[in-house]
Design an enzyme around this catalytic site. Structure first.
Site, PDB file in Angstrom:
ATOM      1  N   ARG A 262      41.999  49.822  37.790  1.00 66.81           N
ATOM      2  CA  ARG A 262      43.159  49.306  37.624  1.00 66.81           C
ATOM      3  C   ARG A 262      43.727  49.753  36.554  1.00 66.81           C
ATOM      4  O   ARG A 262      43.004  49.522  35.440  1.00 66.81           O
ATOM      5  CB  ARG A 262      43.184  47.860  37.912  1.00 66.81           C
ATOM      6  CG  ARG A 262      43.001  47.317  39.481  1.00 66.81           C
ATOM      7  CD  ARG A 262      42.809  45.961  39.529  1.00 66.81           C
ATOM      8  NE  ARG A 262      42.283  45.313  40.991  1.00 66.81           N
ATOM      9  CZ  ARG A 262      42.242  44.412  41.328  1.00 66.81           C
ATOM     10  NH1 ARG A 262      42.332  43.356  40.599  1.00 66.81           N
ATOM     11  NH2 ARG A 262      41.809  44.042  42.593  1.00 66.81           N
ATOM     12  N   ARG A 277      38.322  41.809  31.405  1.00 69.31           N
ATOM     13  CA  ARG A 277      39.679  42.612  32.121  1.00 69.31           C
ATOM     14  C   ARG A 277      39.283  44.197  31.978  1.00 69.31           C
ATOM     15  O   ARG A 277      39.643  44.676  30.644  1.00 69.31           O
ATOM     16  CB  ARG A 277      40.931  42.191  31.642  1.00 69.31           C
ATOM     17  CG  ARG A 277      42.052  42.646  32.600  1.00 69.31           C
ATOM     18  CD  ARG A 277      43.557  42.095  32.017  1.00 69.31           C
ATOM     19  NE  ARG A 277      43.480  40.749  31.967  1.00 69.31           N
ATOM     20  CZ  ARG A 277      43.866  39.891  33.270  1.00 69.31           C
ATOM     21  NH1 ARG A 277      44.186  40.749  34.247  1.00 69.31           N
ATOM     22  NH2 ARG A 277      43.878  38.744  33.136  1.00 69.31           N
ATOM     23  N   GLU A 349      39.000  33.230  36.866  1.00 69.63           N
ATOM     24  CA  GLU A 349      39.121  33.519  37.991  1.00 69.63           C
ATOM     25  C   GLU A 349      37.669  34.744  38.460  1.00 69.63           C
ATOM     26  O   GLU A 349      37.736  35.427  37.714  1.00 69.63           O
ATOM     27  CB  GLU A 349      40.174  34.283  38.516  1.00 69.63           C
ATOM     28  CG  GLU A 349      40.300  34.709  39.807  1.00 69.63           C
ATOM     29  CD  GLU A 349      41.365  35.914  40.074  1.00 69.63           C
ATOM     30  OE1 GLU A 349      41.154  36.713  40.914  1.00 69.63           O
ATOM     31  OE2 GLU A 349      42.344  35.883  39.156  1.00 69.63           O
ATOM     32  N   SER A 352      39.140  35.997  44.600  1.00 63.99           N
ATOM     33  CA  SER A 352      40.241  35.633  45.294  1.00 63.99           C
ATOM     34  C   SER A 352      40.095  35.827  47.050  1.00 63.99           C
ATOM     35  O   SER A 352      39.621  36.878  47.117  1.00 63.99           O
ATOM     36  CB  SER A 352      41.727  36.219  44.877  1.00 63.99           C
ATOM     37  OG  SER A 352      42.175  35.738  43.683  1.00 63.99           O
ATOM     38  N   ARG A 391      32.563  40.096  36.313  1.00 60.78           N
ATOM     39  CA  ARG A 391      32.719  38.723  35.631  1.00 60.78           C
ATOM     40  C   ARG A 391      31.648  37.918  36.364  1.00 60.78           C
ATOM     41  O   ARG A 391      31.482  36.623  35.422  1.00 60.78           O
ATOM     42  CB  ARG A 391      34.157  38.091  36.582  1.00 60.78           C
ATOM     43  CG  ARG A 391      35.474  38.945  35.988  1.00 60.78           C
ATOM     44  CD  ARG A 391      36.620  38.263  36.351  1.00 60.78           C
ATOM     45  NE  ARG A 391      37.863  39.027  35.738  1.00 60.78           N
ATOM     46  CZ  ARG A 391      38.911  38.491  35.640  1.00 60.78           C
ATOM     47  NH1 ARG A 391      39.375  37.188  36.122  1.00 60.78           N
ATOM     48  NH2 ARG A 391      39.995  38.990  35.014  1.00 60.78           N
TER      49      ARG A 391
END
Length: 430
Positions: A262, A277, A349, A352, A391
């Site tokens: 990403r 990130r 987070e 999801s 993560r």
């Protein structure tokens, strides 16, 4: 993608859904374009009929030997042919414009999704485990003594730039162990089918899973036009792209461990420290393809699969349902699982789990044949992280850190680490 027929039947429903997401109404603009498109199609068909009629009359005039009428009709046919071609091009352009407009409209939230503006309006629905109590100030993952030898940001930046990391030694092994543990759990305990999919995909796969056209800037594209997947949701969901399957084929439940890429174009300045990130990361993804009547239950099933990974690792977490203002573009309903990270003294987070309804299926034309007959229907698609490996590594390292700089590792990882249960302060496994 939205069904234009549904918008024609109930334009107010679309505008109400957009309002819940904080978006301006669009139904009047869409319907005006749709009306112009349909009118142009009708005019094209009428001109085509005139061309066909004239073509038949050409033959009759020639058979009668009426040269003047023959020439007149032949000129008319040529004129109508050009007219039809021009009108068809205009109709196709209007159709493409409408399709592009529909492709940029977010999915409609489910009725039970809470209204809200941003993450502050998300609603907690579950909490598990107690954050560990330390008799020292807990550090962030990259500050832990035993982690430092195996987590190198400077070398990664030298070869790739910012937001990359070079993992090595024990830390790299723990990272790999986490991914293997997740996949094995999903396959052996949760009944998912393991897949090793491509991470380079074409426009159709990205478009079908709602990553194009709106989010092209968030992904990486090769000079040949292929895309590096932002998540293997793209590859796994597109397995059914363009297919009509039997109802008995459903549900299909897939899992994959892949690299993901990403650009993080919209997150400049956020979470720049550590590996929270990154531009390149690994994720164990879950994707389900279901009958429409089963998708809500399937989402809860997938949520439990993801939560169970954290429980097996002993990582405290909380689960929230996202409000309308924080929900992703393609989602109808999303649950976020947030793991406790002591170094930041907060939950972050880590997964999801979303249902898209038939939103993606319409874009990729994925349908099933009902057992009792009738027209093919669109399947429902769901996706969820099971979990983000990097993560999860952060959560394991920070929750297990000790005062001497070592890390107590979850027992669930011991079989993948040769029975070792500790990352020592000098960066080795013991």
């Amino acid at each position: 993608m939205h069904d234009i027929r549904a918008i024609r039947d109930n334009p107010a429903a679309l505008d109400a859904a957009l309002k819940r997401r904080g978006e301006a109404p669009m139904s009047s603009e869409i319907l005006a374009l749709d009306e112009a498109r349909r009118a142009k199609i009708a005019a094209t068909e009428a001109a085509q009929a005139e061309q066909n009629k004239a073509s038949k009359e050409v033959g009759a005039a020639k058979a009668k030997g009426d040269e003047a009428e023959f020439e007149r009709l032949r000129a008319l046919v040529a004129e109508k042919k050009d007219e039809v071609a021009a009108m068809r091009a205009e109709a196709n352009a209007l159709d493409a414009q409408l399709t592009d407009m529909l492709a940029r409209i977010p999915n409609s939230p489910a009725d039970d999704v809470p209204d809200g503006a941003d993450e502050n309006d998300n609603v907690e629905v579950n909490r598990w485990g107690e954050p560990p109590a330390f008799d020292f100030t807990p550090k962030e993952h990259f500050e832990i003594e035993g982690v430092k030898p195996g987590m190198d940001f400077e070398t990664a930046a030298k070869m790739s730039g910012s937001r990359f990391v070079l993992l090595s030694g024990a830390v790299a092994r723990i990272h790999r162990a986490l991914a293997q543990f997740m996949v094995d759990t999903h396959v052996d305990h949760n009944g998912l089918t393991e897949v090793n999919p491509p991470v380079l995909v074409n426009d159709d796969a990205m478009y079908g899973t709602d990553k194009l056209p709106k989010f092209g800037g968030d992904s990486y594209q090769t000079r040949e036009g292929m895309w590096l997947v932002p998540t293997s949701e793209v590859s796994l969901t597109y397995i059914v792209g363009g297919h009509i399957v039997d109802e008995d084929y459903l549900p299909r439940r897939y899992t994959a461990h892949t690299l993901c890429f990403r650009s993080e174009a919209g997150s400049a300045g956020r979470d720049t420290a550590g590996m929270l990130r990154q531009h390149q990361f690994e994720k164990v993804e879950m994707v389900s393809i279901t009958h429409p009547d089963e998708s809500d239950a399937e989402q809860k099933r997938m949520l439990r699969c993801a939560e169970d990974i954290l429980e097996r690792l002993g990582i405290p977490y909380r689960t929230v349902v996202l409000c309308t203002g924080d929900m992703g573009f393609g989602a109808r309903r999303t649950y976020d699982i947030e793991a406790w990270v002591p170094g930041q003294n907060t939950y972050r987070e880590i997964s999801s789990v979303s249902t898209t309804g038939d939103f993606q299926a319409r874009r990729m034309n994925a349908r099933f044949k009902p057992k009792d007959g009738g027209k093919p229907q669109f399947v429902h698609t769901l996706n969820g992280s099971g979990l983000a490996v990097g993560r999860c590594l952060i959560a394991v390292l920070e929750n297990g850190q000790q005062a001497d700089g070592s890390v107590k590792l979850p027992d669930a990882l011991a079989p993948y680490l040769g029975g070792k249960t500790t990352l020592t302060a000098d960066g080795t496994l013991a």
